[in-house]
Design a protein around this motif. Structure first.
Motif, PDB file in Angstrom:
ATOM      1  N   LEU A  46       0.827  -1.207   0.000  1.00 39.30           N
ATOM      2  CA  LEU A  46       0.000   0.000   0.000  1.00 39.30           C
ATOM      3  C   LEU A  46       0.863   1.259   0.000  1.00 39.30           C
ATOM      4  CD1 LEU A  46      -2.765   1.358   0.146  1.00 39.30           C
ATOM      5  CD2 LEU A  46      -2.683   1.068   2.636  1.00 39.30           C
ATOM      6  N   GLU A  47       1.928   1.253   0.781  1.00 38.75           N
ATOM      7  CA  GLU A  47       2.800   2.427   0.848  1.00 38.75           C
ATOM      8  C   GLU A  47       3.390   2.744  -0.526  1.00 38.75           C
ATOM      9  OE1 GLU A  47       2.945  -0.192   2.874  1.00 38.75           O
ATOM     10  OE2 GLU A  47       2.314   0.677   4.793  1.00 38.75           O
ATOM     11  N   ARG A  48       3.789   1.710  -1.265  1.00 38.27           N
ATOM     12  CA  ARG A  48       4.363   1.912  -2.605  1.00 38.27           C
ATOM     13  C   ARG A  48       3.316   2.487  -3.554  1.00 38.27           C
ATOM     14  NH1 ARG A  48       8.296   3.326  -5.774  1.00 38.27           N
ATOM     15  NH2 ARG A  48       8.362   2.203  -7.714  1.00 38.27           N
ATOM     16  N   LEU A  49       2.098   1.962  -3.484  1.00 37.92           N
ATOM     17  CA  LEU A  49       1.008   2.478  -4.313  1.00 37.92           C
ATOM     18  C   LEU A  49       0.795   3.964  -4.049  1.00 37.92           C
ATOM     19  CD1 LEU A  49      -1.448   1.946  -6.255  1.00 37.92           C
ATOM     20  CD2 LEU A  49      -2.780   1.696  -4.154  1.00 37.92           C
ATOM     21  N   MET A  50       0.817   4.347  -2.784  1.00 41.74           N
ATOM     22  CA  MET A  50       0.589   5.756  -2.442  1.00 41.74           C
ATOM     23  C   MET A  50       1.729   6.635  -2.944  1.00 41.74           C
ATOM     24  SD  MET A  50      -1.159   5.439   1.253  1.00 41.74           S
ATOM     25  CE  MET A  50      -2.905   5.784   1.227  1.00 41.74           C
ATOM     26  N   VAL A  51       2.950   6.147  -2.873  1.00 42.87           N
ATOM     27  CA  VAL A  51       4.088   6.910  -3.392  1.00 42.87           C
ATOM     28  C   VAL A  51       3.937   7.094  -4.897  1.00 42.87           C
ATOM     29  CG1 VAL A  51       6.582   6.833  -3.811  1.00 42.87           C
ATOM     30  CG2 VAL A  51       5.680   6.288  -1.552  1.00 42.87           C
ATOM     31  N   VAL A  52       3.606   6.025  -5.606  1.00 45.88           N
ATOM     32  CA  VAL A  52       3.431   6.097  -7.062  1.00 45.88           C
ATOM     33  C   VAL A  52       2.314   7.078  -7.408  1.00 45.88           C
ATOM     34  CG1 VAL A  52       2.705   4.786  -9.101  1.00 45.88           C
ATOM     35  CG2 VAL A  52       4.375   3.804  -7.522  1.00 45.88           C
ATOM     36  N   ALA A  53       1.198   6.999  -6.701  1.00 44.91           N
ATOM     37  CA  ALA A  53       0.068   7.893  -6.965  1.00 44.91           C
ATOM     38  C   ALA A  53       0.452   9.355  -6.742  1.00 44.91           C
ATOM     39  CB  ALA A  53      -1.122   7.509  -6.089  1.00 44.91           C
ATOM     40  N   LEU A  54       1.189   9.620  -5.673  1.00 44.55           N
ATOM     41  CA  LEU A  54       1.609  10.988  -5.382  1.00 44.55           C
ATOM     42  C   LEU A  54       2.588  11.494  -6.441  1.00 44.55           C
ATOM     43  CD1 LEU A  54       1.553  13.477  -3.596  1.00 44.55           C
ATOM     44  CD2 LEU A  54       3.326  12.408  -2.180  1.00 44.55           C
ATOM     45  N   ILE A  55       3.520  10.651  -6.838  1.00 42.50           N
ATOM     46  CA  ILE A  55       4.482  11.052  -7.881  1.00 42.50           C
ATOM     47  C   ILE A  55       3.750  11.361  -9.181  1.00 42.50           C
ATOM     48  CG2 ILE A  55       6.338  10.166  -9.370  1.00 42.50           C
ATOM     49  CD1 ILE A  55       7.405   8.699  -6.863  1.00 42.50           C
ATOM     50  N   GLU A  56       2.780  10.518  -9.557  1.00 38.99           N
ATOM     51  CA  GLU A  56       2.015  10.763 -10.780  1.00 38.99           C
ATOM     52  C   GLU A  56       1.253  12.085 -10.696  1.00 38.99           C
ATOM     53  OE1 GLU A  56      -0.413   7.316 -11.428  1.00 38.99           O
ATOM     54  OE2 GLU A  56       1.281   6.115 -12.123  1.00 38.99           O
ATOM     55  N   LEU A 113       1.941  14.736  -8.809  1.00 40.40           N
ATOM     56  CA  LEU A 113       2.895  15.849  -8.838  1.00 40.40           C
ATOM     57  C   LEU A 113       3.432  16.088 -10.244  1.00 40.40           C
ATOM     58  CD1 LEU A 113       4.829  15.217  -5.513  1.00 40.40           C
ATOM     59  CD2 LEU A 113       3.173  17.040  -5.984  1.00 40.40           C
ATOM     60  N   ALA A 114       3.631  15.015 -11.007  1.00 38.27           N
ATOM     61  CA  ALA A 114       4.115  15.158 -12.380  1.00 38.27           C
ATOM     62  C   ALA A 114       3.104  15.900 -13.245  1.00 38.27           C
ATOM     63  CB  ALA A 114       4.423  13.786 -12.977  1.00 38.27           C
ATOM     64  N   ILE A 115       1.824  15.695 -12.957  1.00 42.31           N
ATOM     65  CA  ILE A 115       0.785  16.404 -13.706  1.00 42.31           C
ATOM     66  C   ILE A 115       0.729  17.875 -13.281  1.00 42.31           C
ATOM     67  CG2 ILE A 115      -1.727  16.600 -14.010  1.00 42.31           C
ATOM     68  CD1 ILE A 115      -1.781  13.496 -13.822  1.00 42.31           C
ATOM     69  N   MET A 116       0.819  18.116 -11.998  1.00 44.65           N
ATOM     70  CA  MET A 116       0.696  19.482 -11.497  1.00 44.65           C
ATOM     71  C   MET A 116       1.950  20.312 -11.736  1.00 44.65           C
ATOM     72  SD  MET A 116      -1.490  18.930  -8.020  1.00 44.65           S
ATOM     73  CE  MET A 116      -1.890  20.659  -7.880  1.00 44.65           C
ATOM     74  N   PHE A 117       3.101  19.656 -11.781  1.00 50.28           N
ATOM     75  CA  PHE A 117       4.373  20.347 -11.982  1.00 50.28           C
ATOM     76  C   PHE A 117       5.133  19.668 -13.113  1.00 50.28           C
ATOM     77  CE2 PHE A 117       3.254  20.685  -7.466  1.00 50.28           C
ATOM     78  CZ  PHE A 117       3.196  22.065  -7.329  1.00 50.28           C
ATOM     79  N   PRO A 118       4.732  19.944 -14.362  1.00 46.72           N
ATOM     80  CA  PRO A 118       5.356  19.263 -15.500  1.00 46.72           C
ATOM     81  C   PRO A 118       6.862  19.529 -15.580  1.00 46.72           C
ATOM     82  CG  PRO A 118       3.419  20.510 -16.187  1.00 46.72           C
ATOM     83  CD  PRO A 118       3.691  20.873 -14.767  1.00 46.72           C
ATOM     84  N   ASP A 119       7.561  18.575 -16.144  1.00 48.32           N
ATOM     85  CA  ASP A 119       9.007  18.655 -16.338  1.00 48.32           C
ATOM     86  C   ASP A 119       9.307  19.715 -17.406  1.00 48.32           C
ATOM     87  OD1 ASP A 119      11.650  18.262 -17.252  1.00 48.32           O
ATOM     88  OD2 ASP A 119      11.610  16.172 -16.628  1.00 48.32           O
ATOM     89  N   GLU A 120      10.010  20.767 -17.035  1.00 53.06           N
ATOM     90  CA  GLU A 120      10.297  21.866 -17.965  1.00 53.06           C
ATOM     91  C   GLU A 120      11.123  21.392 -19.158  1.00 53.06           C
ATOM     92  OE1 GLU A 120      11.907  25.312 -16.022  1.00 53.06           O
ATOM     93  OE2 GLU A 120      10.416  25.198 -14.421  1.00 53.06           O
TER      94      GLU A 120
END
Length: 81
Positions: A27-37, A39-46
């Motif tokens: 579950l912890e890994r799933l939550m990390v992956v979800a948060l990273i995804e 954040l990637a949407i909200m803060f796109p890679d310049e």
């Protein structure tokens, strides 16, 4: 790594546990992956955005013209609908 404690609505917690089980991950890994995804949407890679701006339809067409026009191998076919 840092640790945080969060409070979730029970329904969200249950859905997350079900998804983690389906994906065969903790579950912890799933939550990390979800948060990273998220954040990637909200803060796109310049850098990625800069590369995308350099692209063009003509460049894509030039690339695709170099791809052989052959049927894919059986293992590379999309499943039937």
């Amino acid at each position: 790594m840092s640790a945080i404690n969060i409070e979730l609505p029970e329904s969200v917690h249950q859905k997350a546990k079900e998804l983690a089980k389906q994906k065969a991950m903790p579950l912890e890994r799933l939550m990390v992956v979800a948060l990273i995804e998220k954040l990637a949407i909200m803060f796109p890679d310049e850098k990625l955005q800069q590369r995308a701006q350099r692209g063009s339809d003509a460049g894509f067409d030039d690339f695709m013209n170099g791809v052989p026009d052959v049927e894919p191998e059986d293992y590379d076919r999309l499943p039937p609908k």
